[in-house]
Design an enzyme around this catalytic site. Structure first.
Site, PDB file in Angstrom:
ATOM      1  N   GLY A  45       0.907  -1.277   0.129  1.00  0.00           N
ATOM      2  CA  GLY A  45       0.095   0.096   0.166  1.00  0.00           C
ATOM      3  C   GLY A  45       0.953   1.415   0.167  1.00  0.00           C
ATOM      4  O   GLY A  45       1.889   1.150   0.547  1.00  0.00           O
ATOM      5  N   GLY A  72      -0.715   4.432   0.185  1.00  0.00           N
ATOM      6  CA  GLY A  72      -1.629   5.577   0.687  1.00  0.00           C
ATOM      7  C   GLY A  72      -1.020   6.328   1.719  1.00  0.00           C
ATOM      8  O   GLY A  72       0.329   6.053   2.025  1.00  0.00           O
ATOM      9  N   LEU A  73      -1.415   7.151   2.489  1.00  0.00           N
ATOM     10  CA  LEU A  73      -0.802   7.967   3.499  1.00  0.00           C
ATOM     11  C   LEU A  73       0.067   7.106   4.611  1.00  0.00           C
ATOM     12  O   LEU A  73       0.988   7.372   4.778  1.00  0.00           O
ATOM     13  CB  LEU A  73      -1.602   9.057   4.204  1.00  0.00           C
ATOM     14  N   ALA A  74      -0.831   5.940   4.912  1.00  0.00           N
ATOM     15  CA  ALA A  74      -0.282   4.977   5.983  1.00  0.00           C
ATOM     16  C   ALA A  74       1.003   4.365   5.188  1.00  0.00           C
ATOM     17  O   ALA A  74       2.081   4.417   5.806  1.00  0.00           O
ATOM     18  CB  ALA A  74      -1.157   4.001   6.219  1.00  0.00           C
ATOM     19  N   HIS A 127     -21.296   8.804   6.469  1.00  0.00           N
ATOM     20  CA  HIS A 127     -20.828  10.201   6.275  1.00  0.00           C
ATOM     21  C   HIS A 127     -22.187  11.002   5.997  1.00  0.00           C
ATOM     22  O   HIS A 127     -22.930  10.684   5.208  1.00  0.00           O
ATOM     23  CB  HIS A 127     -20.023  10.795   5.679  1.00  0.00           C
ATOM     24  N   SER A 135     -17.247  17.561   1.726  1.00  0.00           N
ATOM     25  CA  SER A 135     -16.423  17.428   3.044  1.00  0.00           C
ATOM     26  C   SER A 135     -17.022  18.074   4.244  1.00  0.00           C
ATOM     27  O   SER A 135     -17.887  18.906   4.117  1.00  0.00           O
ATOM     28  CB  SER A 135     -15.149  18.333   2.926  1.00  0.00           C
ATOM     29  N   ARG A 142     -20.293  12.474  13.049  1.00  0.00           N
ATOM     30  CA  ARG A 142     -20.935  12.122  11.859  1.00  0.00           C
ATOM     31  C   ARG A 142     -21.855  11.111  12.010  1.00  0.00           C
ATOM     32  O   ARG A 142     -23.001  11.115  11.448  1.00  0.00           O
ATOM     33  CB  ARG A 142     -19.715  11.343  10.954  1.00  0.00           C
ATOM     34  N   ARG A 163     -15.424   7.501  14.065  1.00  0.00           N
ATOM     35  CA  ARG A 163     -14.310   8.424  13.821  1.00  0.00           C
ATOM     36  C   ARG A 163     -14.623   9.670  13.712  1.00  0.00           C
ATOM     37  O   ARG A 163     -15.627  10.170  13.083  1.00  0.00           O
ATOM     38  CB  ARG A 163     -13.578   8.031  12.620  1.00  0.00           C
ATOM     39  N   LEU A 210      -6.674  10.656   8.540  1.00  0.00           N
ATOM     40  CA  LEU A 210      -5.325  11.207   8.119  1.00  0.00           C
ATOM     41  C   LEU A 210      -4.129  11.245   9.111  1.00  0.00           C
ATOM     42  O   LEU A 210      -2.985  10.815   9.049  1.00  0.00           O
ATOM     43  CB  LEU A 210      -5.312  12.494   7.238  1.00  0.00           C
TER      44      LEU A 210
HETATM   45  C1  LIG Z   1     -13.897  11.203  -0.375  1.00  0.00           C
HETATM   46  C2  LIG Z   1     -13.109  11.077   1.044  1.00  0.00           C
HETATM   47  C3  LIG Z   1     -12.675  12.191   1.828  1.00  0.00           C
HETATM   48  C4  LIG Z   1     -11.821  11.969   3.015  1.00  0.00           C
HETATM   49  N1  LIG Z   1     -11.490  13.081   3.542  1.00  0.00           N
HETATM   50  C5  LIG Z   1     -10.680  12.913   4.748  1.00  0.00           C
HETATM   51  C6  LIG Z   1     -10.324  14.084   5.372  1.00  0.00           C
HETATM   52  O1  LIG Z   1     -10.419  15.292   5.159  1.00  0.00           O
HETATM   53  N2  LIG Z   1      -9.456  13.657   6.600  1.00  0.00           N
HETATM   54  C7  LIG Z   1      -9.037  12.480   7.159  1.00  0.00           C
HETATM   55  O2  LIG Z   1      -8.674  12.425   8.111  1.00  0.00           O
HETATM   56  N3  LIG Z   1      -9.738  11.670   6.408  1.00  0.00           N
HETATM   57  C8  LIG Z   1     -10.599  11.809   5.234  1.00  0.00           C
HETATM   58  N4  LIG Z   1     -10.796  10.464   4.439  1.00  0.00           N
HETATM   59  C9  LIG Z   1     -10.291   9.119   5.093  1.00  0.00           C
HETATM   60  C10 LIG Z   1      -8.938   8.903   4.623  1.00  0.00           C
HETATM   61  O3  LIG Z   1      -8.799   9.292   3.367  1.00  0.00           O
HETATM   62  C11 LIG Z   1      -8.520   7.398   4.392  1.00  0.00           C
HETATM   63  O4  LIG Z   1      -8.991   6.934   5.525  1.00  0.00           O
HETATM   64  C12 LIG Z   1      -7.035   7.329   4.386  1.00  0.00           C
HETATM   65  O5  LIG Z   1      -6.684   8.236   3.384  1.00  0.00           O
HETATM   66  C13 LIG Z   1      -6.980   5.787   4.212  1.00  0.00           C
HETATM   67  O6  LIG Z   1      -5.509   5.716   4.010  1.00  0.00           O
HETATM   68  P1  LIG Z   1      -4.846   4.382   4.100  1.00  0.00           P
HETATM   69  O7  LIG Z   1      -3.287   4.679   3.566  1.00  0.00           O
HETATM   70  O8  LIG Z   1      -5.027   3.623   5.344  1.00  0.00           O
HETATM   71  O9  LIG Z   1      -5.228   3.781   2.841  1.00  0.00           O
HETATM   72  P2  LIG Z   1      -5.585   4.194   1.194  1.00  0.00           P
HETATM   73  O10 LIG Z   1      -5.433   5.417   0.933  1.00  0.00           O
HETATM   74  O11 LIG Z   1      -6.957   3.390   0.887  1.00  0.00           O
HETATM   75  O12 LIG Z   1      -4.314   3.312   0.311  1.00  0.00           O
HETATM   76  C14 LIG Z   1      -4.528   1.825   0.281  1.00  0.00           C
HETATM   77  C15 LIG Z   1      -3.394   1.683  -0.695  1.00  0.00           C
HETATM   78  O13 LIG Z   1      -3.338   0.199  -0.469  1.00  0.00           O
HETATM   79  C16 LIG Z   1      -2.906  -0.310  -1.819  1.00  0.00           C
HETATM   80  N5  LIG Z   1      -3.723  -1.450  -2.058  1.00  0.00           N
HETATM   81  C17 LIG Z   1      -5.052  -2.004  -1.698  1.00  0.00           C
HETATM   82  N6  LIG Z   1      -5.154  -3.042  -1.962  1.00  0.00           N
HETATM   83  C18 LIG Z   1      -3.796  -3.656  -2.077  1.00  0.00           C
HETATM   84  C19 LIG Z   1      -3.435  -5.104  -2.427  1.00  0.00           C
HETATM   85  N7  LIG Z   1      -4.331  -6.089  -2.379  1.00  0.00           N
HETATM   86  N8  LIG Z   1      -2.284  -5.158  -2.911  1.00  0.00           N
HETATM   87  C20 LIG Z   1      -1.533  -4.135  -2.962  1.00  0.00           C
HETATM   88  N9  LIG Z   1      -1.709  -2.882  -2.886  1.00  0.00           N
HETATM   89  C21 LIG Z   1      -2.848  -2.827  -2.556  1.00  0.00           C
HETATM   90  C22 LIG Z   1      -3.649   0.798  -2.954  1.00  0.00           C
HETATM   91  O14 LIG Z   1      -2.944   0.595  -4.100  1.00  0.00           O
HETATM   92  C23 LIG Z   1      -3.220   2.152  -2.028  1.00  0.00           C
HETATM   93  O15 LIG Z   1      -1.750   2.322  -2.264  1.00  0.00           O
HETATM   94  C24 LIG Z   1     -11.646  10.781   3.352  1.00  0.00           C
HETATM   95  C25 LIG Z   1     -12.119   9.460   2.769  1.00  0.00           C
HETATM   96  C26 LIG Z   1     -12.858   9.788   1.566  1.00  0.00           C
HETATM   97  C27 LIG Z   1     -13.290   8.435   0.891  1.00  0.00           C
END
Ligand SMILES: Cc1cc2nc3c(=O)[nH]c(=O)nc-3n(C[C@H](O)[C@H](O)[C@H](O)COP(=O)(O)OP(=O)(O)OC[C@H]3O[C@@H](n4cnc5c(N)ncnc54)[C@H](O)[C@@H]3O)c2cc1C
Length: 659
Positions: free
Chosen positions: A42, A44-46, A268, A286, A339, A455, A461
């Site tokens: 993954g 994403g931010l994490a 939400h 948002s 929410r 949450r 984030l």
């Molecule tokens: C529209 C929207 C707006 C939001 N706004 C906010 C906000 O303003 N503030 C806030 O705090 N939160 C917000 N959130 C929530 C927040 O965006 C998410 O909870 C957070 O970004 C999740 O980050 P993550 O890194 O855990 O996962 P993700 O960002 O979902 O990343 C998942 C990663 O895993 C990878 N992946 C998935 N499955 C596999 C696999 N089987 N094999 C390999 N790679 C895989 C993907 O490619 C991706 O890189 C929002 C959510 C949404 C939907």
């Protein structure tokens, strides 16, 4: 008797104890780091923050994502902001207050110690991101600006217009790229993890599919970290990106990792309402908009009926005939209640017939008062891209004047309705973010850790980046310290062979069904079942019906699915079919958990358990625990294991947002 889990928490959130715990952490000898490989699934931010940090610390990182670039991870969608307890507004904020708000917001179902740690590192995240160049909004004098999100009476949300996730991800991506350039991170884009490989009881690698060639590949490492996001798309329609899936998490669950609190799903309150049967995605407006937008429906049922029939418009309804129901019911927090509370209140009004669009399933979010007070320019500076996004989808621009009553200008309001958005439940992790499988860690939205049953806005984030930048890179070393002398296992081991064969056989099985139904048609039906029986209001009877219907539909999936093409090369339908297989497992897990929890708390609302005023009624005597589930095979009921919650610093009480 239910098994009881030990979370290895170093007792309570009290800072002194946390410091003591830190002193016990063992860091890997810098020389040995060079020998240790970590897989981070993954970006994403994490995932991106963890991979970048581990790379910088000297580990060899293998980092995978399904998109063509880490910058396209779902995190990019985050709009409103990220919380931190900097107290730049001098409004009485503190680490303790952020900790308290988060525990209360989660309806006293989060693990107290984790939340304290989260609040503690929140300020470091902002410093880290500013250092990376993230362009947070600033006041005229140069200080970082803040706004408020639900469940808080202070302004602690840092933001970059309505694109906070994108800007934070670009920051994390820059760090990641630096490590790629330095040779410490090897990036695999368009790779999907299909299984985790366990050798001698420890996670030692993964099987991943190259999504372009269709080939399965083996990766081995000293530890595996999954950062693969949430399971909101189980409901088909959600605000999540279309590619979000829970395949990696569900495979870990099938291999023995416990899944915690799956029934805690966030709905939400401010999303663009569903407007047709052909829709495959919902759009979030948002929560930041609730800083300046006021939520209302008509007071008179005849006005609501006229709005539904299209014979009247919202801006024609005078002030005295508007019901600002959140301000009425929750005077202390008003439009900024959490929410779960705001969503239920909208549903309650719509269920009573006061909905404002043609389906009767919408409420107004109105900026007239704030535009009159601050001017359109200021409002556009704050929410410009959200107004434009709303206009692009609905053809209504919320900054357009529509009417003038008694000299007061009325602007076109947005219409909004609750939708599936985030999942608080996830893979169970201990205090070190390690799952029940040694060597397997879970971070970000895919773990269950910090948000309890609900949450608060702008905290995902915060949690993802806390996990990735400040928690995992240290806690994983407690595990790796023991692994430094062990060589990396070979991918020729029978465990890898067997895992790969199983993944391959599953693809063959799905391709061979050759039935009549597309993946999407079945997924859409699953979504309907989830929303209807496992959605905003749940009952024991409804949940049992939902489970039965899910079993029947899963049978249909197994017997009548049609996946075109072959497993060689790119086959998006095959990938979606794999995801849907796992959404079935997930949907049932959500229902089992919801059925077992005979109380209402946060996002889990059992209609049988509510107060006379329609508020969630918790049962702390019987359900003050994290509900963890152990996989027992397809079609079988999973086993419930309980991790008792222990609160030392916070008094558990009924949530109150009224006064
Ligand atoms: C529209 C929207 C707006 C939001 N706004 C906010 C906000 O303003 N503030 C806030 O705090 N939160 C917000 N959130 C929530 C927040 O965006 C998410 O909870 C957070 O970004 C999740 O980050 P993550 O890194 O855990 O996962 P993700 O960002 O979902 O990343 C998942 C990663 O895993 C990878 N992946 C998935 N499955 C596999 C696999 N089987 N094999 C390999 N790679 C895989 C993907 O490619 C991706 O890189 C929002 C959510 C949404 C939907």
């Amino acid at each position: 008797m239910a098994k009881v889990l030990d979370s290895k928490i170093p007792a309570g959130p009290v800072p002194e104890k946390w410091k003591e715990y830190k002193a016990h952490q063992r860091l890997v000898n810098p020389k040995n780091k060079l020998k240790l490989d970590v897989i981070v699934v993954g970006t994403g931010l994490a995932g991106a923050s963890a991979a970048a940090s581990l790379g910088e610390m000297g580990f060899n990182v293998i980092n995978l994502c399904i998109q063509d670039s880490p910058r396209r991870a779902h995190s990019i969608a985050a709009q409103g902001g990220i919380n931190a307890a900097k107290c730049y507004q001098n409004d009485g904020d503190s680490i303790y207050r952020l900790f308290y708000d988060t525990v209360k917001g989660g309806d006293y179902r989060a693990r107290e110690a984790n939340v304290y740690r989260l609040a503690e590192v929140s300020n470091n995240i902002i410093d880290q991101c500013v250092a990376q160049g993230v362009p947070f909004a600033r006041e005229y004098g140069g200080m970082l600006a803040n706004r408020s999100f639900g469940g808080a009476q202070v302004s602690r949300t840092f933001y970059a217009k309505g694109q906070t996730g994108q800007q934070l991800l670009l920051g994390a991506y820059s760090s990641l790229s630096c490590q790629v350039n330095a040779g410490k991170v090897k990036l695999y884009t368009r790779y999907e993890m299909e299984d985790v490989v366990i050798v001698d009881g420890r996670a030692r690698g993964i099987i991943a599919k190259n999504l372009v060639t269709g080939k399965l590949e083996r990766f081995s490492a000293n530890a595996v970290v999954i950062a693969t996001g949430g399971y909101g798309n189980t409901y088909f329609l959600s605000t999540n990106a279309m590619g979000c899936n829970c395949t990696a998490a569900v495979q870990c669950y099938r291999k023995g990792a416990y899944f915690a609190n799956p029934s805690y799903v966030q709905i939400h309150p401010t999303c663009i309402p569903v407007h047709g049967d052909k829709q495959s995605k919902l759009t979030l407006m948002s929560e930041s908009l609730r800083n300046d937008g006021r939520i209302w429906v008509p007071k008179k049922i005849e006005d609501a009926k006229a709005l539904q029939a299209g014979t009247k418009q919202g801006w024609e309804i005078p002030e005295e005939d508007r019901d600002y129901y959140l301000e009425r019911r929750y005077p202390a927090f008003g439009n900024l209640v959490p929410r779960d509370v705001a969503s239920r209140a909208a549903k309650e009004r719509c269920d009573k017939g006061f909905g404002v669009n043609n389906t009767g399933l919408a409420v107004f979010l109105d900026f007239s008062e704030s535009i009159n007070r601050l001017g359109l320019d200021v409002i556009m500076q704050r929410y410009g891209n959200l107004f434009e996004m709303y206009e692009e989808i609905t053809d209504v621009f919320p900054g357009d004047v529509a009417n003038e009553i008694n000299g007061v200008k009325y602007y076109k309001p947005m219409m909004i309705y609750p939708a599936i958005h985030y999942t608080m439940g996830g893979i169970w992790v201990d205090y070190e973010l390690q799952t029940t499988i040694p060597g397997l860690f879970a971070i970000g939205e895919c773990n269950f850790s910090d948000h309890g049953a609900n949450r608060l806005g702008a905290s995902a984030l915060m949690q993802g980046l806390a996990d990735g930048y400040f928690v995992l890179p240290y806690t994983i070393q407690n595990y790796l310290a023991d692994q430094a002398v062990w060589p990396k296992v070979s991918t020729d081991l029978p465990e890898f062979e067997e895992a790969e064969k199983k993944v391959d056989a599953e693809m063959d099985r799905l391709l061979k069904i050759q039935g009549k139904r597309s993946v999407d048609s079945i997924h859409k039906e699953l979504g309907h079942i989830m929303w209807e029986y496992v959605g905003m209001g749940r009952t024991a009877e409804g949940l049992k019906t939902g489970l039965k219907k899910m079993h029947e539909l899963e049978k249909e999936f197994d017997e009548n699915l049609f996946v075109p093409g072959t497993k060689e090369g790119l086959n998006v339908e095959l990938d979606k079919a794999i995801h849907l297989r796992d959404f079935f497992t997930m949907g049932q897990l959500v229902a089992f958990d919801a059925l077992s929890r005979n109380e209402s708390c946060g996002g889990h609302f059992r209609e049988e358990y509510q107060t006379e005023e329609g508020e969630a009624k918790r049962d702390d005597e019987n359900y003050f625990y994290v509900g963890c589930w152990e996989y027992k095979g397809k079609g079988n009921e999973p086993e419930l294991i309980k991790e008792p919650l222990e609160y030392e610093a916070i008094k558990v009480q009924t949530r109150n947002y009224k006064n």
